[in-house]
Design a protein around this motif. Structure first.
Motif, PDB file in Angstrom:
ATOM      1  N   VAL A 227       0.854  -1.182   0.000  1.00  0.00           N
ATOM      2  CA  VAL A 227       0.000   0.000   0.000  1.00  0.00           C
ATOM      3  C   VAL A 227       0.895   1.238   0.000  1.00  0.00           C
ATOM      4  CG1 VAL A 227      -1.965  -1.123   1.106  1.00  0.00           C
ATOM      5  CG2 VAL A 227      -0.194  -0.083   2.528  1.00  0.00           C
ATOM      6  N   THR A 229       0.090   4.461   1.121  1.00  0.00           N
ATOM      7  CA  THR A 229      -0.017   5.331   2.306  1.00  0.00           C
ATOM      8  C   THR A 229       0.125   4.521   3.591  1.00  0.00           C
ATOM      9  OG1 THR A 229      -2.439   5.148   2.358  1.00  0.00           O
ATOM     10  CG2 THR A 229      -1.492   6.967   1.079  1.00  0.00           C
ATOM     11  N   TYR A 301      -4.186  -4.984  -6.691  1.00  0.00           N
ATOM     12  CA  TYR A 301      -4.290  -3.828  -5.783  1.00  0.00           C
ATOM     13  C   TYR A 301      -5.499  -2.996  -6.184  1.00  0.00           C
ATOM     14  CZ  TYR A 301      -3.025   1.048  -4.409  1.00  0.00           C
ATOM     15  OH  TYR A 301      -3.019   2.344  -3.933  1.00  0.00           O
ATOM     16  N   TYR A 302      -6.203  -2.463  -5.188  1.00  0.00           N
ATOM     17  CA  TYR A 302      -7.222  -1.457  -5.500  1.00  0.00           C
ATOM     18  C   TYR A 302      -7.145  -0.306  -4.511  1.00  0.00           C
ATOM     19  CZ  TYR A 302     -10.392  -3.442  -1.850  1.00  0.00           C
ATOM     20  OH  TYR A 302     -10.953  -3.876  -0.671  1.00  0.00           O
ATOM     21  N   ARG A 303      -7.717   0.809  -4.947  1.00  0.00           N
ATOM     22  CA  ARG A 303      -7.715   2.023  -4.129  1.00  0.00           C
ATOM     23  C   ARG A 303      -9.055   2.740  -4.268  1.00  0.00           C
ATOM     24  NH1 ARG A 303      -3.970   6.199  -6.595  1.00  0.00           N
ATOM     25  NH2 ARG A 303      -2.430   4.570  -6.186  1.00  0.00           N
ATOM     26  N   HIS A 305     -10.393   6.501  -3.372  1.00  0.00           N
ATOM     27  CA  HIS A 305      -9.802   7.779  -2.973  1.00  0.00           C
ATOM     28  C   HIS A 305     -10.784   8.905  -3.261  1.00  0.00           C
ATOM     29  CE1 HIS A 305      -6.001  10.590  -3.181  1.00  0.00           C
ATOM     30  NE2 HIS A 305      -6.855  10.942  -2.249  1.00  0.00           N
ATOM     31  N   ILE A 310      -9.301   7.557   2.017  1.00  0.00           N
ATOM     32  CA  ILE A 310      -8.356   6.761   1.239  1.00  0.00           C
ATOM     33  C   ILE A 310      -8.410   5.338   1.793  1.00  0.00           C
ATOM     34  CG2 ILE A 310      -5.937   6.299   0.695  1.00  0.00           C
ATOM     35  CD1 ILE A 310      -5.402   9.276   0.800  1.00  0.00           C
ATOM     36  N   GLU A 312      -6.856   1.554   0.761  1.00  0.00           N
ATOM     37  CA  GLU A 312      -5.971   0.793  -0.117  1.00  0.00           C
ATOM     38  C   GLU A 312      -5.992  -0.678   0.272  1.00  0.00           C
ATOM     39  OE1 GLU A 312      -2.149   2.663  -1.623  1.00  0.00           O
ATOM     40  OE2 GLU A 312      -2.339   3.578   0.362  1.00  0.00           O
ATOM     41  N   ASP A 314      -3.984  -4.419  -0.935  1.00  0.00           N
ATOM     42  CA  ASP A 314      -2.928  -5.041  -1.721  1.00  0.00           C
ATOM     43  C   ASP A 314      -2.842  -6.517  -1.349  1.00  0.00           C
ATOM     44  OD1 ASP A 314      -0.302  -4.618  -3.396  1.00  0.00           O
ATOM     45  OD2 ASP A 314       0.303  -5.773  -1.640  1.00  0.00           O
ATOM     46  N   THR A 331      -4.034  -3.701   4.117  1.00  0.00           N
ATOM     47  CA  THR A 331      -5.050  -2.677   3.866  1.00  0.00           C
ATOM     48  C   THR A 331      -4.773  -1.470   4.745  1.00  0.00           C
ATOM     49  OG1 THR A 331      -6.662  -3.325   5.579  1.00  0.00           O
ATOM     50  CG2 THR A 331      -6.785  -4.470   3.464  1.00  0.00           C
TER      51      THR A 331
END
Length: 359
Positions: A227, A229, A301-303, A305, A310, A312, A314, A331
């Motif tokens: 991730v 962040t 991976y998804y996000r 935002h 936010i 995330e 992975d 996450t």
């Protein structure tokens, strides 16, 4: 058949009650969280109480990690140092802020670490374990018995909860949850997935996209290794990228909302609804969904935002490997501008009379 009509006065009463319920805003369980934190501190010995206590602005508040204990030193009081009674008080603190769903995920991650400990000991016995339920630390920031602003933190491998109470409001971000293995492949708990919903709901949303939508959503054919962040990197993402929610149809928007709710509803019912209100108030159409990792059997991976959220996710290869099963989830759940209750704290300092300086 004879029909019975309800008295008019009862119908009026129902109408008024429903109107009142619509106007009533959810309130965070600040008193319950405060009581649980005070009870936890009072249940510790003087030495452990001192060890668990920090000021609200102590650097330890932001010093959390997803790494094992041998790779990142934690402060506070570990579960290893607690008596059974003190552990019960610690769990009461978790239960005061988490939903049943979030509590089961949290304790599931801790139990999964116990399984990792057992597997590691079979491979290489050591006197300095990397994993285990004992290796999670709790810290209290500020004085919950006296301060209007204070917080608590749970920190350990694949798990970081950062809770801040400001007046009658509660901030629950940033939150980090991970699981390794994401799905246990064998043994007594074979098939167990602590974060199954985050995984499956994300894949379901991506699978629903048509070719044109995917062209916008996909930000990379290869998933990032982690991730973006994560710990100490909360400000790495500035501008939302990917597919805007305004480009989703009604069914897809429901899938997106269900996915967001999976993270939001890890917390107590009212806290969750307040969180979702903050996210939606900024505009659902401003939220973007992004995906990376398009090759079958490879990491993905998804996000999610938007202005006030936010998320995330992975799912990657096991640590230190570049092949094999994709079975290691990270996450993160953040709030731009209000992680650790920063925005709420600023407002509190400006609006609370006891913080005002006489001129």
């Amino acid at each position: 058949m004879k029909r019975f009509a309800l008295p008019a006065i009862l119908l009026v009463g129902v109408t008024v009650t429903n109107a009142q319920e619509k106007k009533e805003q959810p309130k965070a369980p600040v008193a319950e969280i405060r009581q649980a934190a005070v009870g936890f501190l009072e249940g510790l010995s003087p030495e452990l109480r001192k060890q668990a206590s920090f000021t609200l602005d102590d650097q330890e508040r932001r010093a959390w990690s997803n790494l094992p204990a041998t790779s990142f030193k934690r402060e506070g009081v570990s579960f290893k140092e607690m008596s059974p009674e003190q552990r019960s008080l610690a769990h009461r603190l978790l239960q005061s802020t988490l939903s049943s769903q979030g509590y089961l995920k949290t304790t599931g991650i801790m139990h999964l670490d116990e399984i990792l400990k057992s597997l590691a000991e079979k491979r290489r016995p050591t006197n300095t374990p990397m994993f285990g339920h004992d290796l999670y630390w709790i810290g209290i920031f500020g004085d919950p018995a006296k301060d209007s602003s204070w917080g608590w933190q749970l920190d350990g491998h694949h798990l970081a909860l950062n809770i801040t109470v400001i007046g009658d409001e509660v901030s629950v971000r940033p939150t980090f949850m991970g699981s390794d293995p994401a799905r246990l492949p064998e043994g007594t708990y074979s098939g167990w997935k602590v974060q199954s919903a985050e995984d499956e709901k994300g894949k379901q949303l991506f699978a629903s996209l048509n070719e044109k939508q995917r062209a916008k959503a996909i930000i990379g054919n290869v998933a990032p290794r982690d991730v973006i962040t994560g710990p100490t990197r909360g400000d790495q993402l500035k501008t939302p990228t990917g597919l805007p929610a305004s480009d989703l149809n009604a069914a897809q928007r429901r899938l997106l909302m269900s996915l967001i709710n999976e993270y939001v509803h890890n917390f107590e019912h009212n806290i969750a609804h307040i969180q979702m209100d903050r996210i939606l108030a900024a505009g659902l159409e401003k939220i973007h969904f992004a995906w990376a990792g398009t090759e079958e059997g490879k990491p993905y991976y998804y996000r999610i935002h938007g202005p006030t959220v936010i998320i995330e996710f992975d799912n990657h290869f096991p640590p230190g490997r570049n092949s094999g099963a994709v079975n290691h989830i990270h996450t993160v759940f953040r709030e731009p501008g209000n992680d650790y209750g920063e925005d709420l704290l600023r407002k509190h300092l400006l609006e609370s009379p006891h913080h005002q300086v006489e001129k």
